[in-house]
Design an enzyme around this catalytic site. Structure first.
Site, short mmCIF file in Angstrom:
data_model
loop_
_atom_site.label_atom_id
_atom_site.label_comp_id
_atom_site.label_asym_id
_atom_site.label_seq_id
_atom_site.Cartn_x
_atom_site.Cartn_y
_atom_site.Cartn_z
N GLU A 1 52.70 42.04 50.64
CA GLU A 1 51.60 42.81 51.18
C GLU A 1 50.35 42.45 50.39
OE1 GLU A 1 53.51 43.81 48.78
OE2 GLU A 1 51.96 44.38 47.32
N SER B 1 39.54 42.80 35.43
CA SER B 1 40.69 42.25 36.15
C SER B 1 40.32 41.20 37.19
CB SER B 1 41.47 43.38 36.81
OG SER B 1 40.62 44.20 37.61
N LYS C 1 46.02 38.57 39.18
CA LYS C 1 47.25 38.57 39.97
C LYS C 1 48.00 37.24 39.95
CE LYS C 1 46.66 42.55 42.84
NZ LYS C 1 45.21 42.83 42.88
C1 LIG Z 1 44.79 44.22 42.85
C2 LIG Z 1 43.74 44.39 41.88
C3 LIG Z 1 43.75 45.48 41.01
C4 LIG Z 1 44.75 46.59 41.08
O1 LIG Z 1 46.07 46.22 40.81
P1 LIG Z 1 46.81 46.60 39.48
O2 LIG Z 1 48.21 46.26 39.76
O3 LIG Z 1 46.59 48.06 39.25
O4 LIG Z 1 46.23 45.79 38.40
C5 LIG Z 1 42.76 45.55 40.05
N1 LIG Z 1 41.80 44.61 39.97
C6 LIG Z 1 41.76 43.55 40.80
C7 LIG Z 1 40.65 42.56 40.65
C8 LIG Z 1 42.72 43.41 41.78
O5 LIG Z 1 42.67 42.36 42.60
#
Ligand SMILES: *Cc1c(COP(=O)(O)O)cnc(C)c1O
Length: 400
Positions: free
Chosen positions: A116, A382, A94
């Protein structure tokens, strides 16, 4: 896919075929247009590009590595690789779009960032960006998520952000977006809404995607350097869809790479027990844009659930909605239990504790590997699981 995909999508009106757009009050329309124009002007300027590049390298620690999972590949078949966004500063992808959004805010002369947060990852990333650029930061968060993700709440406070607890409805992500949107509507001149995914009215889905493209660009180059090929399969979890758009973006024009977006099937496919938007939703409007949506008969967003707070959203990015219709990306789902199993499996076989969101993608990669033992699979990891430790152990216990 059309050549020049990124020129074609979105259209000038912010449309990804029938999805996206901006269903917002007139005075917000003016603000969105200002943001859009500023984005087009400065995102192409040498100064902006070189500043963002320098931030990514010296502050975020990019490029993040691509890692080949030896033990998992031996166990499940296939060749499983991870793009390690868990190693990005603040522990998730992010920050990639938050630093971009905050840099843009600074350029626009904004004083305060509003957003948010679900799992708290977007809030932490934005509070980090605010501290870096010397901006104020106000984060709206559902009370249920605040309890579940307490360490991230403390992190945001330490970073100097103000937390606004959201106490209505299910007290999770959707209500937090409503609340943050309301706060932004009260003062769109000195504040800016920094959305946490490839969702919301135009130009946000486009901007957030563009800021996340670095993930795909890096991963493609790194994977090719390691193997001399492109991956057969690319897998990412989908909440709003920003980490998935980031990694998919580098492979959209390659017909031989199969792309998979993984949603939360939660506890069951009963309403309120999952957030499998693509699997069970239908086109509708939420938070100012059109997309696949889990909705009731009146078009109100349905209640959703996932063990991963960051995937707990009844809508999905407009670009994903289009890519589903075009059959360019296959969307599938993983249950809470499969996610927890994958969480422990990756921890114990590779020494990497994933975020519960990312564990959905990992769980799906295991299935894919078993079915396609000769193929390579690149998973976008992610984020890291530090925020989920207590919740997982307290709720599900440790495996034998
Ligand atoms: C917020 C988050 C997501 C989901 O958000 P996307 O916009 O779908 O990528 C996925 N993995 C992690 C670690 C997150 O913090």
């Amino acid at each position: 896919m059309p050549k020049n995909y990124f020129k074609a999508y979105p259209s000038d009106e912010g449309l990804f075929n029938e999805y996206g757009g901006a269903f917002i009050p007139p005075h917000l329309e003016t603000e969105m247009k200002k943001i859009n124009d500023a984005y087009f002007a400065i995102s192409k300027s040498h100064k902006f590009i070189s500043e963002l590049r320098s931030i990514r390298k010296h502050y975020q620690g990019r490029p993040t590595p691509v890692y080949h999972c030896n033990r998992l590949s031996n166990k499940y078949g296939g060749q499983i690789y991870l793009k390690r966004e868990d190693l990005n500063h603040t522990g998730a992808h992010k920050l990639n779009h938050c630093m971009g959004e905050a840099l843009l805010a600074k350029h626009l002369g904004k004083k305060k960032l509003i957003a948010e947060t679900g799992a708290g990852q977007h809030g932490v990333a934005l509070a980090t960006a605010a501290a870096y650029f010397g901006l104020e930061c106000e984060i709206h968060m559902g009370e249920v998520d605040m309890e579940k993700e307490h360490p991230n709440v403390q992190r945001m406070r330490i970073l100097g952000a103000t937390i606004v607890p959201v106490t209505h409805g299910l007290k999770t992500l959707k209500e937090a977006v409503d609340s943050a949107f309301e706060a932004y509507l009260k003062d769109p001149i000195t504040t800016i809404y920094c959305i946490g995914s490839v969702v919301g009215p135009h130009p946000f889905p486009m901007m957030v995607r563009d800021f996340q493209r670095v993930v795909g660009v890096e991963a493609r180059e790194q994977f090719f350097e390691m193997t001399g090929e492109l991956p057969d399969n690319v897998v990412a979890c989908v909440g709003g869809g920003s980490n998935a758009m980031g990694i998919f973006s580098a492979f959209l024009e390659e017909d031989e790479c199969k792309l998979y977006g993984v949603e939360p099937a939660g506890k069951s496919f009963k309403t309120g027990e999952h957030a499998a938007t693509m699997t069970l939703g239908s086109p509708g409007i939420i938070h100012g844009f059109k997309c696949y949506l889990l909705q009731d008969k009146e078009g109100n967003p349905a209640p959703v659930h996932s063990v991963a707070s960051g995937l707990d959203y009844p809508g999905v990015g407009p670009e994903h909605s289009m890519l589903k219709d075009l059959k360019k990306v296959t969307y599938d789902s993983i249950t809470d239990q499969e996610c927890i199993d994958a969480f422990y499996e990756l921890s114990r076989l590779e020494g990497i504790i994933p975020a519960l969101e990312s564990a959905h993608a990992v769980a799906f990669a295991f299935k894919l590997a078993k079915e396609n033992p000769k193929q390579s699979i690149l998973v976008n990891l992610s984020g890291r699981g530090d925020k989920d430790l207590d919740y997982v152990v307290d709720t599900f216990g440790l495996p034998d």
